[in-house]
Motif scaffolding. Structure first.
Motif, PDB file in Angstrom:
ATOM      1  N   SER A 106      23.957  -8.312 -33.436  1.00 28.96           N
ATOM      2  CA  SER A 106      23.217  -9.436 -34.005  1.00 28.96           C
ATOM      3  C   SER A 106      22.958 -10.463 -32.910  1.00 28.96           C
ATOM      4  N   GLU A 107      21.694 -10.844 -32.757  1.00 29.31           N
ATOM      5  CA  GLU A 107      21.324 -11.837 -31.748  1.00 29.31           C
ATOM      6  C   GLU A 107      20.504 -12.943 -32.407  1.00 29.31           C
ATOM      7  N   SER A 108      20.939 -14.193 -32.219  1.00 30.96           N
ATOM      8  CA  SER A 108      20.251 -15.355 -32.786  1.00 30.96           C
ATOM      9  C   SER A 108      19.896 -16.316 -31.660  1.00 30.96           C
ATOM     10  N   LYS A 109      18.724 -16.918 -31.768  1.00 38.08           N
ATOM     11  CA  LYS A 109      18.333 -17.909 -30.754  1.00 38.08           C
ATOM     12  C   LYS A 109      17.322 -18.882 -31.337  1.00 38.08           C
ATOM     13  N   ALA A 132      18.057 -17.656 -43.727  1.00 35.61           N
ATOM     14  CA  ALA A 132      17.488 -16.549 -42.952  1.00 35.61           C
ATOM     15  C   ALA A 132      16.742 -15.649 -43.924  1.00 35.61           C
ATOM     16  N   LEU A 162      14.756 -17.947 -39.121  1.00 40.95           N
ATOM     17  CA  LEU A 162      15.856 -18.845 -39.447  1.00 40.95           C
ATOM     18  C   LEU A 162      15.328 -20.261 -39.650  1.00 40.95           C
ATOM     19  N   ASN A 186      14.451  -8.063 -38.295  1.00 35.95           N
ATOM     20  CA  ASN A 186      14.249  -9.384 -37.718  1.00 35.95           C
ATOM     21  C   ASN A 186      14.099 -10.414 -38.831  1.00 35.95           C
ATOM     22  N   TYR A 187      14.703 -11.585 -38.623  1.00 38.94           N
ATOM     23  CA  TYR A 187      14.704 -12.638 -39.629  1.00 38.94           C
ATOM     24  C   TYR A 187      14.203 -13.947 -39.028  1.00 38.94           C
ATOM     25  N   ILE A 245      16.482 -14.216 -35.739  1.00 41.12           N
ATOM     26  CA  ILE A 245      17.681 -13.370 -35.710  1.00 41.12           C
ATOM     27  C   ILE A 245      17.231 -11.917 -35.657  1.00 41.12           C
ATOM     28  N   GLU A 246      17.842 -11.146 -34.765  1.00 40.35           N
ATOM     29  CA  GLU A 246      17.577  -9.701 -34.694  1.00 40.35           C
ATOM     30  C   GLU A 246      18.873  -8.952 -34.974  1.00 40.35           C
ATOM     31  N   ARG A 247      18.822  -8.025 -35.904  1.00 46.43           N
ATOM     32  CA  ARG A 247      19.965  -7.182 -36.234  1.00 46.43           C
ATOM     33  C   ARG A 247      19.617  -5.731 -35.921  1.00 46.43           C
TER      34      ARG A 247
END
Length: 243
Positions: A61-64, A230, A35, A32-33, A45-47
């Motif tokens: 990869s999910e970003s919000k 990130a 941003l 998890n990052y 961000i989750e990878r």
């Protein structure tokens, strides 16, 4: 004939798909990052890298946007790369990109048919095809390829990426070894750069030696002079578990 032979050998050196040993492939992980846009926290961000029920590999990869900014600018991006390791080569099978912003939506789908040597692209309602090339990757999978190459002692230089209905060259260069401070502590990293031709856009990656060269910090210099950063917040896998 000699010149053609040398050009062919150069092609193989630059573009031939890189074969990896099983122990050179990154282990499964969830990272998890945080941003930032310039110095303001704007999202998460989750990878995730895992193996699906069908035995194929998945990189997700999910970003919000989060916090106050999400009340005014709600953005959600989901990327998924389904792929397999065929004859020790990273082989993309299916890639999707969904970008939702307020009432607008951009949906990208790429299918790689290695039997017919065709790549089918779909962006919203528009579809077209192009031929595959040896070693071509999708826009998410190449990031695992970077980790694998670095683990094998190879400095990434050029990757062929199916991007925007074309096969593009993503070129990288080694900058330096640096020690980076993160919310998880200090890491020894290798810093790479990607410069886009005829563009102000630049990307810098710091890949951690102790995390199988997972990028723990990424900076993008955008066209509008905005800087997106990130930085890793937590990780499970690759020998480190954190909350």
């Amino acid at each position: 004939m000699l010149i053609k032979k040398h050009l062919f050998l150069l092609y193989l050196m630059l573009y031939a798909p890189f074969c990896i040993a099983e122990n050179e492939m990154p282990g499964f992980f969830e990272a998890n990052y945080i941003l930032y846009s310039n110095d303001t926290k704007v999202g998460l961000i989750e990878r995730r890298f895992f193996q699906g029920e069908d035995g194929k590999f998945v990189f997700r990869s999910e970003s919000k946007t989060t916090g106050l900014i999400s009340l005014f600018k709600k953005i959600h991006i989901l990327e998924i790369s389904n792929w397999d390791l065929i004859e020790s080569i990273f082989t993309p099978l299916h890639y999707t990109y969904n970008h939702t912003k307020k009432e607008s939506k951009r949906i990208v789908e790429i299918n790689f048919n290695w039997q017919t040597k065709q790549i089918e692209n779909r962006i919203n309602d528009k579809t077209w095809r192009m031929e595959t090339q040896p070693g071509v990757l999708d826009k998410l999978l190449y990031q695992l390829a970077i980790m694998s190459d670095l683990k094998s002692g190879i400095i990434p230089k050029i990757y062929l990426i199916a991007d925007g209905g074309k096969i593009k060259e993503y070129q990288f260069e080694y900058i330096a070894d640096e020690v980076i401070k993160t919310p998880l502590g200090m890491f020894n990293t290798i810093k790479l750069a990607r410069h886009k031709l005829n563009s102000k856009q630049e990307t810098y990656l710091w890949c951690a030696y102790d995390l199988s060269f997972l990028p723990i910090k990424v900076i993008n210099h955008e066209k509008d002079d905005r800087i997106s950063t990130a930085i890793i917040k937590s990780i499970n896998g690759l020998g480190l578990n954190s909350n």
